[in-house]
Design a protein around this motif. Sequence first.
Motif, mmCIF file in Angstrom:
data_model
loop_
_atom_site.group_PDB
_atom_site.id
_atom_site.type_symbol
_atom_site.label_atom_id
_atom_site.label_comp_id
_atom_site.label_asym_id
_atom_site.label_seq_id
_atom_site.Cartn_x
_atom_site.Cartn_y
_atom_site.Cartn_z
ATOM 1 N N THR A 37 38.148 65.986 57.153
ATOM 2 C CA THR A 37 38.643 65.392 58.397
ATOM 3 C C THR A 37 37.710 64.295 58.890
ATOM 4 N N VAL A 38 36.414 64.541 58.794
ATOM 5 C CA VAL A 38 35.426 63.554 59.242
ATOM 6 C C VAL A 38 35.233 62.463 58.186
ATOM 7 N N PHE A 39 35.632 62.755 56.958
ATOM 8 C CA PHE A 39 35.442 61.829 55.828
ATOM 9 C C PHE A 39 35.880 60.385 56.120
ATOM 10 N N PRO A 40 37.113 60.149 56.620
ATOM 11 C CA PRO A 40 37.507 58.752 56.853
ATOM 12 C C PRO A 40 36.673 58.055 57.921
ATOM 13 N N PHE A 41 36.214 58.810 58.914
ATOM 14 C CA PHE A 41 35.361 58.226 59.954
ATOM 15 C C PHE A 41 33.983 57.893 59.380
ATOM 16 N N SER A 42 33.436 58.833 58.635
ATOM 17 C CA SER A 42 32.121 58.642 58.024
ATOM 18 C C SER A 42 32.149 57.497 57.012
ATOM 19 N N THR A 43 33.241 57.406 56.269
ATOM 20 C CA THR A 43 33.392 56.336 55.279
ATOM 21 C C THR A 43 33.448 54.972 55.959
ATOM 22 N N ALA A 44 34.171 54.902 57.066
ATOM 23 C CA ALA A 44 34.276 53.637 57.808
ATOM 24 C C ALA A 44 32.907 53.189 58.317
ATOM 25 N N VAL A 45 32.132 54.143 58.822
ATOM 26 C CA VAL A 45 30.788 53.824 59.309
ATOM 27 C C VAL A 45 29.887 53.415 58.139
ATOM 28 N N ALA A 46 30.008 54.128 57.023
ATOM 29 C CA ALA A 46 29.199 53.819 55.841
ATOM 30 C C ALA A 46 29.472 52.396 55.351
ATOM 31 N N GLU A 47 30.732 52.017 55.341
ATOM 32 C CA GLU A 47 31.101 50.670 54.890
ATOM 33 C C GLU A 47 30.568 49.602 55.839
ATOM 34 N N GLU A 48 30.666 49.867 57.131
ATOM 35 C CA GLU A 48 30.144 48.927 58.125
ATOM 36 C C GLU A 48 28.620 48.834 58.020
ATOM 37 N N PHE A 49 27.997 49.964 57.807
ATOM 38 C CA PHE A 49 26.541 50.038 57.664
ATOM 39 C C PHE A 49 26.081 49.240 56.439
ATOM 40 N N GLY A 50 26.787 49.404 55.332
ATOM 41 C CA GLY A 50 26.443 48.678 54.113
ATOM 42 C C GLY A 50 26.673 47.182 54.245
ATOM 43 N N ARG A 51 27.666 46.829 55.043
ATOM 44 C CA ARG A 51 28.025 45.419 55.215
ATOM 45 C C ARG A 51 27.079 44.677 56.156
ATOM 46 N N THR A 52 26.562 45.382 57.151
ATOM 47 C CA THR A 52 25.806 44.708 58.213
ATOM 48 C C THR A 52 24.294 44.949 58.184
ATOM 49 N N THR A 53 23.812 45.770 57.251
ATOM 50 C CA THR A 53 22.370 46.016 57.169
ATOM 51 C C THR A 53 21.857 45.679 55.775
ATOM 52 N N LYS A 54 20.556 45.805 55.593
ATOM 53 C CA LYS A 54 19.940 45.519 54.291
ATOM 54 C C LYS A 54 20.067 46.700 53.331
ATOM 55 N N TYR A 55 20.589 47.821 53.834
ATOM 56 C CA TYR A 55 20.659 49.037 53.026
ATOM 57 C C TYR A 55 21.965 49.129 52.237
ATOM 58 N N LYS A 56 21.913 49.905 51.165
ATOM 59 C CA LYS A 56 23.115 50.123 50.362
ATOM 60 C C LYS A 56 24.101 51.009 51.119
ATOM 61 N N THR A 57 25.363 50.852 50.817
ATOM 62 C CA THR A 57 26.398 51.672 51.443
ATOM 63 C C THR A 57 26.199 53.138 51.057
ATOM 64 N N PRO A 58 26.122 54.040 52.024
ATOM 65 C CA PRO A 58 25.940 55.465 51.714
ATOM 66 C C PRO A 58 27.066 56.027 50.849
#
Length: 351
Positions: A37-58
């Motif tokens: 249930t949380v997977f799609p929310f966590s995935t969306a954050v992971a993608e945004e995190f990977g796109r906007t920071t220097k870190y790899k997408t979780p």
Amino acid sequence: MKKSLKTIIVGFSFAVISLFAVNIQAEEQIRIVGSSTVFPFSTAVAEEFGRTTKYKTPIVESTGSGGGMKLFCAGMGPEHPDITNASRRIKSKEYKKCTKAGIKIVEVKVGYDGIVLANSKKGEVFNLTTRDIYLGLAEKVPANEDGSKLQDNPYETWQDVNPSLPNIKIEVLGPPPTSGTRDAFVELAMDKGAKSFPALKELRGSSKAGKSEFKKIARTVREDGAFIEAGENDNLIVQKLDSNPNAIGIFGYSFLDQNSDKLQGANVNGVSPEFEKILSGDYAISRSLYFYIKKNHIRMKPSIVQFAKEFTSGSSMGTDGYLVDKGLIPLPRNEYKKVKSSTKNLVELEL
């Protein structure tokens, strides 16, 4: 010869440095497991995190809340996940297992979600009560009015359960026991349904043993084919419902919201599963969503702090955040402020 040796040394040094850099980069990649249930929310954050920071997408894996907790609490180190998602709060026994392993936990409440019973728009809209749900899905049900005598579930159709319901075979696709959705569903829907019988309600409040017996009666799902465990993949349930208009599926509100062109939610106790009604608490089957951080891993992966910051940002889980667009029911303002503060300060969970 000297030139060749120098070339070899330089080449070797470059290889070592490159390998070290690769290891650092790999080490920084956050691994997340847990709730579908949380997977799609966590995935969306992971993608945004990977796109906007220097870190790899979780890396985000859907293992179910129970499965995620098992992996999360198994230990520390690169082979163990850094974060686990959950569609219900961590259980006492899971917390004890984690603490026994020396794991320090930071709990982050993400928002709210409704558990829906939905079917294809090609079929009828169901108007169910929590009593109907219990009678339709429990292994043992009352054989008399007050619930003092039990019997194996004899009901084959929804009309058998309640004359006002459609004369349709009971066929429900639901999550497995490892799922947080399953845990929350039996507690919020089937417990309430069982308590509508005076004898069962009395049993629940009689003693510790009585409460345990009540839970067994209320939460044990029938295994005669009426309830079908459909795994942790909620998208697969959606596909099956689309091809079988008479079947009902159990999953989080966000999946209904994302598939509203194909599916319709059943009314429960006279209330439809809508955003505002889940947020207000009027909808009977609603629950909180969480993710849990392994604080011990932050030293190894500092990016965990930045990921948590992105997840709890106003642009993510705020009232106008991108997760709300994906079906998340946001926290009220005051609660959100507390969650954001405790996450920022990495406050350790104590149960």
